[in-house]
Enzyme design. Structure first.
Site, PDB file in Angstrom:
ATOM      1  N   ALA A  40      69.761 121.923  37.756  1.00  0.00           N
ATOM      2  CA  ALA A  40      70.905 121.406  36.995  1.00  0.00           C
ATOM      3  C   ALA A  40      71.231 119.979  37.429  1.00  0.00           C
ATOM      4  CB  ALA A  40      72.111 122.326  37.173  1.00  0.00           C
ATOM      5  N   ASN A  41      71.161 119.709  38.730  1.00  0.00           N
ATOM      6  CA  ASN A  41      71.426 118.340  39.203  1.00  0.00           C
ATOM      7  C   ASN A  41      70.446 117.358  38.567  1.00  0.00           C
ATOM      8  OD1 ASN A  41      73.265 119.468  40.960  1.00  0.00           O
ATOM      9  ND2 ASN A  41      72.005 119.210  42.795  1.00  0.00           N
ATOM     10  N   THR A 224      60.045 110.573  49.316  1.00  0.00           N
ATOM     11  CA  THR A 224      61.338 109.931  49.555  1.00  0.00           C
ATOM     12  C   THR A 224      61.657 110.036  51.048  1.00  0.00           C
ATOM     13  OG1 THR A 224      62.668 111.910  49.135  1.00  0.00           O
ATOM     14  CG2 THR A 224      62.155 110.527  47.235  1.00  0.00           C
ATOM     15  N   LEU A 225      62.240 108.962  51.578  1.00  0.00           N
ATOM     16  CA  LEU A 225      62.429 108.848  53.024  1.00  0.00           C
ATOM     17  C   LEU A 225      63.889 108.569  53.370  1.00  0.00           C
ATOM     18  CD1 LEU A 225      59.295 106.528  53.460  1.00  0.00           C
ATOM     19  CD2 LEU A 225      59.379 108.961  54.033  1.00  0.00           C
ATOM     20  N   GLY A 226      64.817 109.120  52.589  1.00  0.00           N
ATOM     21  CA  GLY A 226      66.242 108.930  52.863  1.00  0.00           C
ATOM     22  C   GLY A 226      66.597 107.451  52.913  1.00  0.00           C
ATOM     23  N   GLY A 229      64.082 104.667  52.177  1.00  0.00           N
ATOM     24  CA  GLY A 229      63.537 104.371  50.861  1.00  0.00           C
ATOM     25  C   GLY A 229      62.500 105.381  50.417  1.00  0.00           C
ATOM     26  N   ASP A 251      77.888 111.307  51.584  1.00  0.00           N
ATOM     27  CA  ASP A 251      77.385 112.666  51.343  1.00  0.00           C
ATOM     28  C   ASP A 251      76.018 112.543  50.668  1.00  0.00           C
ATOM     29  OD1 ASP A 251      76.850 115.280  50.640  1.00  0.00           O
ATOM     30  OD2 ASP A 251      78.665 115.561  49.442  1.00  0.00           O
ATOM     31  N   THR A 253      74.072 114.914  49.762  1.00  0.00           N
ATOM     32  CA  THR A 253      73.724 116.036  48.877  1.00  0.00           C
ATOM     33  C   THR A 253      73.369 115.491  47.485  1.00  0.00           C
ATOM     34  OG1 THR A 253      75.404 117.325  50.028  1.00  0.00           O
ATOM     35  CG2 THR A 253      74.484 118.302  48.037  1.00  0.00           C
ATOM     36  N   ASP A 257      67.750 114.815  44.202  1.00  0.00           N
ATOM     37  CA  ASP A 257      67.807 115.285  42.806  1.00  0.00           C
ATOM     38  C   ASP A 257      68.089 114.126  41.857  1.00  0.00           C
ATOM     39  OD1 ASP A 257      67.353 117.863  43.639  1.00  0.00           O
ATOM     40  OD2 ASP A 257      69.483 118.381  43.728  1.00  0.00           O
TER      41      ASP A 257
HETATM   42  P1  ADP Z   1      66.375 114.522  49.778  1.00  0.00           P
HETATM   43  O1  ADP Z   1      67.830 114.586  49.445  1.00  0.00           O
HETATM   44  O2  ADP Z   1      65.523 115.281  48.815  1.00  0.00           O
HETATM   45  O3  ADP Z   1      66.004 114.758  51.218  1.00  0.00           O
HETATM   46  P2  ADP Z   1      66.197 111.696  50.324  1.00  0.00           P
HETATM   47  O4  ADP Z   1      67.226 111.893  51.385  1.00  0.00           O
HETATM   48  O5  ADP Z   1      64.861 111.186  50.743  1.00  0.00           O
HETATM   49  O6  ADP Z   1      65.976 113.012  49.459  1.00  0.00           O
HETATM   50  O7  ADP Z   1      66.855 110.698  49.264  1.00  0.00           O
HETATM   51  C1  ADP Z   1      66.236 110.371  48.043  1.00  0.00           C
HETATM   52  C2  ADP Z   1      66.371 108.898  47.784  1.00  0.00           C
HETATM   53  O8  ADP Z   1      67.759 108.535  47.711  1.00  0.00           O
HETATM   54  C3  ADP Z   1      65.763 108.013  48.867  1.00  0.00           C
HETATM   55  O9  ADP Z   1      64.386 107.768  48.627  1.00  0.00           O
HETATM   56  C4  ADP Z   1      66.605 106.742  48.734  1.00  0.00           C
HETATM   57  O10 ADP Z   1      66.089 105.912  47.714  1.00  0.00           O
HETATM   58  C5  ADP Z   1      67.979 107.282  48.328  1.00  0.00           C
HETATM   59  N1  ADP Z   1      68.809 107.455  49.534  1.00  0.00           N
HETATM   60  C6  ADP Z   1      68.964 108.571  50.282  1.00  0.00           C
HETATM   61  N2  ADP Z   1      69.762 108.358  51.344  1.00  0.00           N
HETATM   62  C7  ADP Z   1      70.136 107.059  51.272  1.00  0.00           C
HETATM   63  C8  ADP Z   1      70.975 106.212  52.064  1.00  0.00           C
HETATM   64  N3  ADP Z   1      71.582 106.653  53.175  1.00  0.00           N
HETATM   65  N4  ADP Z   1      71.137 104.922  51.666  1.00  0.00           N
HETATM   66  C9  ADP Z   1      70.535 104.446  50.555  1.00  0.00           C
HETATM   67  N5  ADP Z   1      69.736 105.194  49.765  1.00  0.00           N
HETATM   68  C10 ADP Z   1      69.526 106.476  50.117  1.00  0.00           C
END
Ligand code: ADP
Length: 309
Positions: A40-41, A224-226, A229, A251, A253, A257
């Site tokens: 859904a997200n 994806t690496l948070g 990037g 957040d 969460t 998605d």
């Molecule tokens: P998931 O939630 O599936 O673990 P990620 O944490 O890798 O996925 O986040 C997905 C994408 O969202 C990342 O590739 C990045 O582009 C963006 N993103 C996530 N966290 C951050 C953050 N703290 N600052 C900027 N962009 C973020």
């Protein structure tokens, strides 16, 4: 056009000073009940964040949670005519959010175990440019949904949460989207010489090595690496590293998605994978600046403005 086949969950969220450890009870803030579920997200992200005409194929119960989910989907203009009402509780996710914005999640799938791909759903999938799938529903439903795509349609699989996938699913995937943990799980589970002696079981794995291993299975991979990037790779091309955009995360969460939904929407309009990932990166950044999953998904206009700099 995009079709998302997947889960819908009510997220029951509490902010905590730290995630509870084994056997520990942690006192947190007020409880929030918000619309979520990876499927859904991603449907909301493809529509609101990506501007694509999107159908969500899923299942909800006959309870109050179902109303919350359907109204959120409808508010975002997602087509919900193929969402089943079943005799099971609507899926529920129990989520703790820590002060750094990180989350820990346990899911009760409930109605999500009853998602089906019948003739009407197959027909809708066959009209789509992109079919977007995750692993919060039974794997054989994922396989049927992927198999129903039209010959020039593309299957984007967000292999989350981590599960073993039969070969019959891999061969149907055009683009795999995973976070670092999921990439390591999948690469570690791949048979063949690419996983021997490469150190893929180490906790500090080079994302480029993971991508390399996964490209043996699928033609294109996005990891994806948070806050680091994402890494975009297609067979026969040099991988592209896309840095995250600097924002204050409250957040995380639904960041993944939001990324997946906006990526699928851009691909459905004919964007290259690199360009789609740039838009998805902007969307992911905006998503982490607001609490909630669906509630935090930005509009396509805001995504485009941030991506344009
Ligand atoms: P998931 O939630 O599936 O673990 P990620 O944490 O890798 O996925 O986040 C997905 C994408 O969202 C990342 O590739 C990045 O582009 C963006 N993103 C996530 N966290 C951050 C953050 N703290 N600052 C900027 N962009 C973020």
């Amino acid at each position: 056009r995009v079709v998302v086949v997947g889960s819908a969950n009510v997220d029951v969220v509490v902010e905590v000073p730290h995630h509870p450890r084994d056997g520990e009870t942690v006192l947190g803030g007020d409880v929030r009940r918000t619309p979520g579920g990876k499927g859904a997200n991603q449907a909301v992200a493809a529509t609101r964040g990506g501007g694509a005409e999107t159908t969500f194929v899923g299942a909800v119960g006959r309870d109050e949670s179902a109303e919350l989910l359907l109204s959120s989907l409808e508010r975002a203009a997602v087509r919900t005519d193929l969402v089943d009402r079943v005799d099971a509780a609507t899926g529920t996710a129990l989520i703790t959010v820590a002060p750094d914005g990180g989350n820990a999640i346990a899911v009760a799938p409930g109605a999500n175990s009853h998602v089906r791909v019948d003739a009407a759903r197959s027909a809708r999938i066959a009209e789509a440019d992109v079919v977007l799938l995750q692993l919060e529903i039974p794997v054989d439903v994922v396989r049927s949904a992927a198999a129903a795509k039209r010959p020039d349609g593309r299957v984007v699989l967000n292999a989350a949460p981590s599960r073993r996938l039969p070969a019959g699913v891999w061969s149907l995937v055009d683009i795999l989207v995973v976070n670092e943990t999921e990439a390591a799980d999948l690469a570690g589970g791949l048979p063949g010489p690419t996983t021997t002696g490469t150190g893929l079981d180490d906790t500090t794995v080079d994302p480029a090595a993971l991508v390399e291993a996964l490209l043996d299975r699928v033609p294109a991979v996005v990891v994806t690496l948070g806050a680091e990037g994402s890494l975009v790779a297609e067979r026969g091309k040099r991988p592209l590293a896309i840095p995250a955009l600097p924002v204050r995360a409250v957040d995380t969460t639904g960041a993944g998605d939001t990324y997946c939904g906006v990526l699928a929407a851009a691909l459905s309009r004919g964007a290259s994978l690199d360009d789609a990932a740039r838009l998805a990166t902007a969307a992911g950044a905006l998503a982490v600046t607001c609490p909630g999953a669906q509630d935090a998904i930005p509009t396509a206009a805001d995504v485009a403005a941030l991506a344009a700099g």
